[in-house]
Design an enzyme around this catalytic site. Structure first.
Site, PDB file in Angstrom:
ATOM      1  CG  LEU A 190      -1.926  -1.088   1.356  1.00  0.00           C
ATOM      2  CD1 LEU A 190      -2.651  -1.003   2.700  1.00  0.00           C
ATOM      3  CD2 LEU A 190      -2.925  -1.018   0.230  1.00  0.00           C
ATOM      4  CG  MET A 191       3.089   2.351  -2.389  1.00  0.00           C
ATOM      5  SD  MET A 191       3.730   2.137  -4.080  1.00  0.00           S
ATOM      6  CE  MET A 191       4.347   3.752  -4.468  1.00  0.00           C
ATOM      7  CD  GLU A 192       0.325  10.262   1.647  1.00  0.00           C
ATOM      8  OE1 GLU A 192      -0.293  11.334   1.770  1.00  0.00           O
ATOM      9  OE2 GLU A 192       1.451  10.080   2.155  1.00  0.00           O
ATOM     10  NE  ARG A 193      -0.235  12.710  -2.726  1.00  0.00           N
ATOM     11  CZ  ARG A 193       0.151  13.562  -1.796  1.00  0.00           C
ATOM     12  NH1 ARG A 193       1.419  13.659  -1.482  1.00  0.00           N
ATOM     13  NH2 ARG A 193      -0.717  14.336  -1.199  1.00  0.00           N
ATOM     14  NE  ARG A 247       2.388  15.116   5.422  1.00  0.00           N
ATOM     15  CZ  ARG A 247       1.953  14.452   4.368  1.00  0.00           C
ATOM     16  NH1 ARG A 247       1.980  15.017   3.167  1.00  0.00           N
ATOM     17  NH2 ARG A 247       1.507  13.234   4.489  1.00  0.00           N
TER      18      ARG A 247
END
Length: 174
Positions: free
Chosen positions: A34-37, A101
């Site tokens: 799974l990757m955020e983007r 952030r």
């Protein structure tokens, strides 16, 4: 990058492309990644937004596009499923503020930020995935309406869990 996109967009997006390439190609030990983007969303949403909004010079856009095209022709950066969390610009902006952030603290105030968020989430992501724009590859994707609180989002993820985790051959995911 947020203070002077024309100067820093190529630098940032080159670094993003490199880090996404590393994520796509690192050895996989678990059945699902799974990757955020992904390298694809970086190109078709973020780079496209910078270019179309006039914050990335054409020469930089062409260089990034050429690199992306070379990568996709010569390396396996495929994905089995893209999950698009569709939200309003207001929700995107609230979440951006909430995550705090450090590098995002300089994002311009609401009006300019809504313009950035609208470009990304309300125009380019749907154009890339939902409308089947000519600039896209064909991806397996799922849209989840995401203008909800955390509890409701957890319920939606749980409801969609099987499709998300068992899509394709389970080698890739984003």
């Amino acid at each position: 990058m947020y203070r002077d996109a024309c100067r820093w967009a190529l630098t940032l997006q080159t670094y993003v492309q490199l880090t996404m390439l590393e994520q796509h190609t690192r050895p996989q030990t678990l059945p699902v990644r799974l990757m955020e983007r992904s390298i694809h969303s970086a190109r078709y949403v973020f780079v496209e937004n910078l270019y179309r909004s006039g914050r990335m010079p054409e020469v930089d856009y062409v260089v990034l596009t050429e690199w992306f095209d070379w990568i996709t022709r010569n390396m396996d950066v495929s994905v089995d499923l893209i999950v698009y969390l569709r939200t309003t610009p207001e929700t995107c902006y609230q979440r951006l503020q909430t995550r705090c952030r450090e590098e995002e603290k300089v994002i311009p105030l609401v009006r300019a930020s809504f313009s950035l968020v609208k470009g990304l989430n309300h125009h380019l992501a749907p154009e890339w995935l939902v409308k089947g724009s000519p600039m896209t590859h064909v991806f397996n994707f799922q849209v989840i309406e995401a203008d909800h609180d955390m509890q409701k989002m957890l319920e939606l993820f749980e409801r969609n869990r099987d499709r998300i985790l068992t899509s394709g051959n389970q080698k890739h995911g984003t």
